[in-house]
Design an enzyme around this catalytic site. Structure first.
Site, PDB file in Angstrom:
ATOM      1  N   TRP A 102       0.828  -1.206   0.000  1.00  0.00           N
ATOM      2  CA  TRP A 102       0.000   0.000   0.000  1.00  0.00           C
ATOM      3  C   TRP A 102       0.862   1.255   0.000  1.00  0.00           C
ATOM      4  O   TRP A 102       0.553   2.236  -0.694  1.00  0.00           O
ATOM      5  CB  TRP A 102      -0.983   0.013   1.167  1.00  0.00           C
ATOM      6  CG  TRP A 102      -2.087  -0.985   0.973  1.00  0.00           C
ATOM      7  CD1 TRP A 102      -2.327  -2.086   1.733  1.00  0.00           C
ATOM      8  CD2 TRP A 102      -3.078  -0.994  -0.078  1.00  0.00           C
ATOM      9  NE1 TRP A 102      -3.412  -2.773   1.229  1.00  0.00           N
ATOM     10  CE2 TRP A 102      -3.887  -2.139   0.123  1.00  0.00           C
ATOM     11  CE3 TRP A 102      -3.347  -0.160  -1.168  1.00  0.00           C
ATOM     12  CZ2 TRP A 102      -4.953  -2.460  -0.721  1.00  0.00           C
ATOM     13  CZ3 TRP A 102      -4.421  -0.482  -2.005  1.00  0.00           C
ATOM     14  CH2 TRP A 102      -5.202  -1.615  -1.772  1.00  0.00           C
ATOM     15  N   ASP A 173      -1.551   6.387   6.352  1.00  0.00           N
ATOM     16  CA  ASP A 173      -2.689   5.602   5.867  1.00  0.00           C
ATOM     17  C   ASP A 173      -3.005   4.541   6.917  1.00  0.00           C
ATOM     18  O   ASP A 173      -2.361   3.502   6.975  1.00  0.00           O
ATOM     19  CB  ASP A 173      -2.299   4.952   4.532  1.00  0.00           C
ATOM     20  CG  ASP A 173      -3.342   3.968   4.018  1.00  0.00           C
ATOM     21  OD1 ASP A 173      -4.409   3.826   4.656  1.00  0.00           O
ATOM     22  OD2 ASP A 173      -3.081   3.337   2.972  1.00  0.00           O
ATOM     23  N   LYS A 197     -12.529  -1.611   6.855  1.00  0.00           N
ATOM     24  CA  LYS A 197     -11.821  -2.562   7.709  1.00  0.00           C
ATOM     25  C   LYS A 197     -12.279  -2.418   9.165  1.00  0.00           C
ATOM     26  O   LYS A 197     -12.828  -3.338   9.718  1.00  0.00           O
ATOM     27  CB  LYS A 197     -10.314  -2.361   7.594  1.00  0.00           C
ATOM     28  CG  LYS A 197      -9.709  -3.028   6.357  1.00  0.00           C
ATOM     29  CD  LYS A 197      -9.437  -2.090   5.236  1.00  0.00           C
ATOM     30  CE  LYS A 197      -8.980  -2.805   3.979  1.00  0.00           C
ATOM     31  NZ  LYS A 197      -8.134  -1.961   3.133  1.00  0.00           N
TER      32      LYS A 197
HETATM   33  C1  PLP Z   1      -7.570  -1.508   1.983  1.00  0.00           C
HETATM   34  C2  PLP Z   1      -6.457  -0.547   1.998  1.00  0.00           C
HETATM   35  C3  PLP Z   1      -6.333   0.468   1.029  1.00  0.00           C
HETATM   36  C4  PLP Z   1      -7.291   0.601  -0.130  1.00  0.00           C
HETATM   37  O1  PLP Z   1      -8.441   1.156   0.315  1.00  0.00           O
HETATM   38  P1  PLP Z   1      -9.608   1.635  -0.683  1.00  0.00           P
HETATM   39  O2  PLP Z   1     -10.582   2.180   0.272  1.00  0.00           O
HETATM   40  O3  PLP Z   1     -10.053   0.409  -1.418  1.00  0.00           O
HETATM   41  O4  PLP Z   1      -9.047   2.643  -1.588  1.00  0.00           O
HETATM   42  C5  PLP Z   1      -5.294   1.350   1.139  1.00  0.00           C
HETATM   43  N1  PLP Z   1      -4.413   1.277   2.148  1.00  0.00           N
HETATM   44  C6  PLP Z   1      -4.484   0.317   3.097  1.00  0.00           C
HETATM   45  C7  PLP Z   1      -3.470   0.272   4.183  1.00  0.00           C
HETATM   46  C8  PLP Z   1      -5.507  -0.618   3.044  1.00  0.00           C
HETATM   47  O5  PLP Z   1      -5.596  -1.575   3.989  1.00  0.00           O
END
Ligand code: PLP
Length: 361
Positions: A102, A173, A197
Site C-alpha cells: 500500500w 494511511d 476494515k
Molecule cells: C484496503 C487498503 C487500502 C485501499 O483502500 P480503498 O478504500 O479500497 O481505496 C489502502 N491502504 C491500506 C493500508 C488498506 O488496507
C-alpha cells in the site's frame, strides 16, 4: 441463518450488534417514516446523526480541537492523490517510507502529481521488517512524510510511531489499523482510512487533519478535492455516503459501550498473541514477519506444504472459517482479525489449525 467466522481483509466483518441495530431500524429510522438512506443529508435528524458520529470518533481517538474530521468518499486510494494535491506545492518533495504494497501504491500515485523521495524501504528485508527510523534518509525540506502504520497485505505494523522531527508533518494511511487501540493523534499531521476494515461499510473515508495544514489547500483545486473546502462545509459539500456514515456512527457507539480503545487494544492484543503463538509453536505454520513488526490486525501465514493450501481453505470453509486465502500477490493464508472479529473466531481458527496439522503434517 448462521453467520460464519469472517477473516476477510476488506470489506471486513462488522460487529453483530451493529448489524442487528441497523436491521431493526432499517425500514423506519427515528420518526422519519423512512429509512436513514431515504432522507435528506441536510435534515435536522441526519445532521444530528452526523455530528454525534464525529463527536464519538473524537472521544474514541481523543482527537484535539485543532484537528478537523472529514467524512469523505473515494477510499484510501483517493487520498493517495488528494494528500499530495492539498498538502504539497508543485515544487515541493514528499518523502515516503515504504513497508509494503500500500505504501508503494501511495508513492506511485503521488509521483504522478508531485516529486517524491523514497527515504526508506522494507525491500531489503523482503518487506518483513520496518527499516530503523534512525537510518531513514529524509530529503532536505519535504512537504510531509508519508508512511503506512499497518500494511494489510504483508502484515507489517509499526507498533509504535517512529520518533520524527515535529517540523515535518507525518501523513499516514491507517486504513487497516485505525481504532484497533489508542493512538496519540498529535503525532500526525493527517490520518486517513477507508472505512471497510475497522470503521464501517465501504464507501466512506475518514480524514483527520490538523487545521493549520488546511491552509495549504490551493484555491485552484476542484471543490470536492479540497480538504479546506470540505472542512468548511462539514463534509456536506455534496451528498455524503449517508448510510455508511450512519453505520460508522453505530460502530463508534459500540466501541464506546464496550470500553473504548483501551479495551479494544487489550482484546486485539490477546487475539493476535493467540494466533502468533499457535503459528510459532508449530513446525507446520510460519509467519515471516519480524516479531517487533507483526500486525495485530492482519496475520499472514504459510503451510510447510503449499500444495495443501487448497485443502486447508476448503476444510476451513467447511468448519465455518471464511476468507482465509492470502492476497493474490503473496499467496498462502491471511487471517484478518479486525475489531469486529471476536476472540472466539480466533480460538476456532487455532483449534482448526491444530487439527489440520495433526491430520496432514
Ligand atoms: C484496503 C487498503 C487500502 C485501499 O483502500 P480503498 O478504500 O479500497 O481505496 C489502502 N491502504 C491500506 C493500508 C488498506 O488496507
Amino acid at each position: 441463518m448462521s453467520r460464519i467466522f469472517n477473516f476477510s481483509a476488506g470489506p471486513a466483518a462488522l460487529p453483530l450488534p451493529v448489524l442487528k441495530h441497523a436491521q431493526q431500524e432499517l425500514l423506519e429510522w427515528r420518526a422519519a417514516g423512512a429509512s436513514v438512506m431515504e432522507v435528506s443529508h441536510r435534515s435536522a435528524d441526519f445532521i444530528e446523526l452526523a455530528d454525534a458520529a464525529e463527536s464519538n470518533l473524537r472521544k474514541l481517538l481523543q482527537i484535539p480541537d485543532e484537528y478537523e474530521v472529514l467524512f469523505l468518499q473515494g477510499g484510501a486510494t483517493n487520498q493517495f492523490a488528494l494528500m499530495p494535491l492539498n498538502l504539497a506545492a508543485e515544487d515541493e518533495v514528499i518523502d515516503f517510507v515504504v513497508t509494503g504494497s500500500w505504501g508503494k501504491k501511495a508513492m506511485a500515485e503521488a509521483g504522478k502529481l508531485r516529486r517524491t523521495h523514497l527515504c526508506a524501504s522494507g525491500a531489503e528485508s523482503g518487506f518483513n521488517a520496518i527499516p530503523k527510523p534512525d537510518q531513514w534518509q529524509s530529503s532536505a525540506d519535504p512537504a510531509y512524510i508519508h508512511w503506512t502504520p499497518n500494511e494489510t497485505i504483508g502484515g507489517v505494523e509499526f507498533l509504535e510511531p517512529p520518533e520524527l522531527p515535529d517540523t515535518v508533518p507525518s501523513v499516514v494511511d491507517m486504513s487497516s489499523t485505525i481504532l484497533s487501540r489508542p493512538i496519540d493523534v498529535t503525532r500526525y499531521g493527517a490520518i486517513y482510512a477507508g472505512a471497510q476494515k475497522n470503521i464501517g461499510p465501504a464507501g466512506l473515508t475518514v480524514v483527520i487533519i490538523r487545521r493549520d495544514l488546511l491552509e495549504r489547500s490551493p484555491a485552484s483545486l476542484p471543490l470536492t478535492f479540497s480538504y479546506k473546502h470540505q472542512a468548511a462545509k462539514d463534509s456536506m459539500l455534496n451528498t455524503p455516503p449517508t448510510f455508511a456514515w450512519y453505520l460508522a456512527g453505530l460502530v463508534f457507539q459500540w466501541l464506546l459501550d464496550l470500553g473504548g480503545l483501551e479495551e479494544m487494544g487489550r482484546r486485539n492484543q490477546a487475539k493476535s498473541q493467540l494466533l502468533y503463538g499457535a503459528i510459532d509453536g508449530s513446525q507446520f505454520y510460519s509467519n515471516p514477519v519480524e516479531v517487533g513488526a507483526r500486525s495485530w490486525m492482519n496475520v499472514p501465514f504459510t503451510l510447510a506444504e503449499p500444495q495443501l493450501d487448497k485443502v486447508f481453505l476448503e476444510q476451513a470453509a467447511q468448519a465455518g472459517l471464511m476468507a482465509l486465502k492470502g492476497h493474490r500477490s503473496v499467496g498462502g493464508m491471511r487471517a484478518s482479525i479486525y475489531n469486529a472479529v471476536p476472540l472466539e473466531a480466533v480460538e476456532a481458527l487455532v483449534a482448526f489449525m491444530h487439527e489440520f496439522e495433526k491430520r496432514h503434517a
